[in-house]
Design a protein around this motif. Structure first.
Motif: not given
Length: 260
Positions: A59-61, A66-73, A87-88
């Motif tokens: 589903y996420e793909e 995103p399951s996790s994003c290193p840029t935006f919490p 999302t970003c």
């Protein structure tokens, strides 16, 4: 943007733009509203029925969550039971190219762009109105996702125009949905012409013409079954929730989410 492609660079888009990117080798496109701050608000099916990790990952793909994003919490923020997500831009694109949907195009330009889901003859509202609708719907939802009547393109087009289709049993605002329905319909209608037109080129030309005209007839810029609805009244018009009422949110929260 050219006649063939609406592809743009990141530096060219502005807050309030309707953007999209192609998925599955150009099989379909995913649409959203760029709200500034490298953030996009878009509409996806709710993940209420995903009971396994595998289905959740799929589903996420597919829907760019995103399951996790290193840029935006706060990337992937959405309200419970809502398909509208923030999302970003990176997570929205998923390494795909960036395209910008066109508004207020002439009929000739609309017909020249054979692929649906790239433009409309309808004019866009001011950017601040577009962003307000997107952020309001992020907090209040956009109803149930439906591929043909209420999809990501329908969401973005409503944010840009404030227009709804009166006949909910018909095709929604989505140009992609109109294309899917219009192509087989054009082929079916033009098939008897094979008996009258021996030239394959002639039949193909007529079929293509019918396909383009069927797309044009369903465009929200020329349809007569559309109404302008304020985003605060959207729940009442579509009958969402008990009594058709939705909670109005504080715009300050929305502005903070964009700025992060």
């Amino acid at each position: 943007m050219g006649l063939i492609s609406n592809r743009v660079e990141r530096s060219e888009i502005k807050p309030g733009d309707h953007i999209y990117t192609y998925r599955a080798v150009f099989t379909y496109s995913h649409h959203g509203i760029f709200v500034g701050g490298s953030k996009v608000v878009h509409f996806t099916p709710r993940n209420a029925n995903s009971s396994t990790e595998a289905s959740s990952n799929s589903y996420e793909e597919i829907y760019n969550l995103p399951s996790s994003c290193p840029t935006f919490p706060d990337c992937g923020f959405r309200q419970p039971e809502s398909g509208v997500v923030l999302t970003c831009l990176d997570c929205f694109l998923k390494n795909g190219s960036l395209y910008c949907f066109e508004y207020g195009v002439t009929p000739s330009v609309f017909l020249a762009k054979v692929r649906g889901g790239t433009c409309t003859t309808a004019p866009s509202d001011p950017p601040e109105t577009v962003i307000h609708r997107a952020m309001y719907l992020l907090q209040n939802g956009f109803g149930n996702y439906d591929v043909f009547q209420n999809n990501c393109e329908d969401f973005a087009m409503y944010c840009k125009t404030g227009v709804l289709i009166v006949d909910t049993a018909g095709v929604g605002r989505s140009g992609q949905a109109s294309s899917v329905i219009g192509a087989p319909l054009a082929a079916l209608i033009s098939s008897p012409l094979k008996l009258l037109m021996p030239s394959p080129i002639g039949v193909a030309t007529v079929t293509a013409g019918m396909y383009c005209m069927s797309r044009y007839a369903t465009d929200i810029g020329v349809r007569s079954d559309v109404i302008k609805v304020a985003v605060e009244d959207l729940a009442v018009n579509l009958g969402w929730g008990p009594g058709g009422e939705e909670e109005v949110v504080d715009d300050g929260v929305s502005e903070q989410q964009i700025a992060r």
